[in-house]
Write a protein that holds these residues in place. Structure first.
Motif, mmCIF file in Angstrom:
data_model
loop_
_atom_site.group_PDB
_atom_site.id
_atom_site.type_symbol
_atom_site.label_atom_id
_atom_site.label_comp_id
_atom_site.label_asym_id
_atom_site.label_seq_id
_atom_site.Cartn_x
_atom_site.Cartn_y
_atom_site.Cartn_z
ATOM 1 N N LEU A 126 0.822 -1.209 0.000
ATOM 2 C CA LEU A 126 0.000 0.000 0.000
ATOM 3 C C LEU A 126 0.858 1.263 0.000
ATOM 4 N N HIS A 127 2.073 1.166 0.505
ATOM 5 C CA HIS A 127 2.979 2.311 0.524
ATOM 6 C C HIS A 127 3.983 2.267 -0.639
ATOM 7 N N GLY A 128 3.759 1.347 -1.592
ATOM 8 C CA GLY A 128 4.657 1.253 -2.735
ATOM 9 C C GLY A 128 5.941 0.517 -2.457
ATOM 10 N N ASP A 129 6.027 -0.183 -1.328
ATOM 11 C CA ASP A 129 7.229 -0.936 -0.982
ATOM 12 C C ASP A 129 7.001 -2.400 -1.337
ATOM 13 N N PHE A 130 7.600 -2.854 -2.442
ATOM 14 C CA PHE A 130 7.434 -4.228 -2.890
ATOM 15 C C PHE A 130 8.568 -5.132 -2.410
ATOM 16 N N GLY A 131 9.394 -4.623 -1.532
ATOM 17 C CA GLY A 131 10.482 -5.423 -0.999
ATOM 18 C C GLY A 131 11.773 -5.218 -1.766
ATOM 19 N N THR B 225 20.481 -8.669 -5.648
ATOM 20 C CA THR B 225 21.212 -7.414 -5.848
ATOM 21 C C THR B 225 20.952 -6.386 -4.763
ATOM 22 N N GLY B 226 19.924 -6.599 -3.942
ATOM 23 C CA GLY B 226 19.595 -5.630 -2.909
ATOM 24 C C GLY B 226 18.855 -4.415 -3.419
ATOM 25 N N GLN B 227 18.425 -4.421 -4.675
ATOM 26 C CA GLN B 227 17.672 -3.301 -5.234
ATOM 27 C C GLN B 227 16.197 -3.432 -4.898
ATOM 28 N N PRO B 228 15.451 -2.320 -4.879
ATOM 29 C CA PRO B 228 14.000 -2.415 -4.701
ATOM 30 C C PRO B 228 13.355 -3.181 -5.855
ATOM 31 N N VAL B 229 12.426 -4.060 -5.530
ATOM 32 C CA VAL B 229 11.757 -4.855 -6.554
ATOM 33 C C VAL B 229 11.025 -3.951 -7.547
ATOM 34 N N ALA B 230 10.424 -2.861 -7.040
ATOM 35 C CA ALA B 230 9.672 -1.957 -7.916
ATOM 36 C C ALA B 230 10.565 -1.358 -8.993
ATOM 37 N N SER B 231 11.784 -0.940 -8.646
ATOM 38 C CA SER B 231 12.666 -0.341 -9.642
ATOM 39 C C SER B 231 13.154 -1.383 -10.641
ATOM 40 N N VAL B 232 13.397 -2.615 -10.165
ATOM 41 C CA VAL B 232 13.836 -3.684 -11.066
ATOM 42 C C VAL B 232 12.738 -4.007 -12.067
#
Length: 320
Positions: free
Chosen positions: A72-77, A82-89
């Protein structure tokens, strides 16, 4: 407005159900997720550390609500690899997959709708047989074989006509738009050729049904030619069904282009999902599956609303 609110409520309920299914799907797998992700030869200390890092040592309800709260806060883990945010990947992969799908759909529409219309308009038996053959062959071509054929014909260094890149995507991405677009031409033609045959069959079937229902004859009685009646009346009446087919096909193409992405070495969503599964990054896979499922639901909602706008008969009277 009631129709829209009802559809949105159904969408939210389905989204909640999908999140629960995706969450439980990885938890009911045999074995310990942390042990699977750590590897077969990892020491128990590493497995315990990984389990605590991912929150797998907490009760399942707490894990679920924390995950949904993050969504809900845009945090997909974070990806474990690689330690990158899933959303950016996923966003970087989507920048390849969605342009490919859009280009493929444009090719399919430019190929499928006119040929489906011509297949109904023509009265020549040989032409009808030709259009039917095109629809059957186009739909029966395996994606892998069709892509290889285009590579042998048009790929640089391999093809008869060396026009387009055979594989890969520019490292600079869409900052170099000409090279990026050229790298998607052959994959888009492969997708468009197969999907276009399906759209052609649906267009032909819809127009044939409308042509035999009397609407075309009524339009011709008002002064239109058969060609004008099929195009102006038949296509307008067939549009709601075509919108449904095109919308659902577009959603299916997100995972359907997986073979194409692997063949042309494109780092898109399908290729990335397979890679994450292969690297046992199950937490990333969990969020990626949820995003794909949410995309399918969004497309279904848009198709329903567009279908209702194009065909008002589906509204209050039938209460659908």
């Amino acid at each position: 407005m009631k129709y829209v609110l009802r559809r949105i409520a159904m969408f939210l309920v389905a989204l909640l159900a999908i999140s629960l299914i995706v969450f439980l799907m990885l938890r009911v797998l045999p074995g310990d997720i942390a042990a699977v992700m750590a590897g077969t030869n990892s020491p128990p200390e590493r497995v315990a550390q990984l389990r605590a890092q991912m929150g797998l040592d907490k009760p399942l309800p707490q894990q679920y609500f924390e995950w949904v709260g993050g969504l809900l806060h845009g945090d997909f883990g974070m990806t474990m690899l690689t330690g990158q945010p899933v959303a950016s990947v996923v966003a970087s992969r989507a920048a390849i997959t969605f342009p490919l799908i859009v280009l493929g759909m444009l090719v399919a529409l430019l190929f499928g709708i006119p040929l489906g219309y011509l297949a109904v308009r023509t009265t020549n038996r040989a032409a009808k047989a030709l259009f039917q053959t095109i629809a059957i062959i186009g739909g029966a071509i395996p994606a892998l074989w069709g892509g290889l054929l285009l590579i042998l014909l048009f790929a640089r260094g391999l093809g008869v006509f060396e026009v387009f890149p055979a594989q890969g995507f520019p490292s600079r991405g869409w900052t170099d738009p000409s090279r990026a677009l050229l790298s998607l031409v052959l994959p888009a033609l492969t997708v468009g050729m197969i999907v276009g045959a399906t759209i052609m069959r649906y267009t032909r079937s819809s127009l044939q049904t409308i042509a035999s229902s009397g609407y075309v004859e009524m339009a011709m009685a008002c002064g239109m030619t058969r060609r004008q009646a099929l195009w102006h009346v038949g296509m307008r009446l067939a549009m709601p069904q075509l919108v449904s087919v095109i919308g659902l096909t577009f959603a299916e193409m997100v995972t359907g282009v997986m073979v194409i992405e692997n063949l042309f070495a494109l780092p898109g969503i399908g290729t990335g999902l397979v890679s994450d599964l292969g690297h046992r990054d199950l937490i990333a896979v969990q969020s990626e599956l949820f995003m794909l499922a949410a995309f399918f639901l969004v497309i279904g909602l848009l198709v329903d609303l567009t279908h209702r706008a194009l065909d008002p008969r589906l509204g209050e009277g039938s209460n659908e």
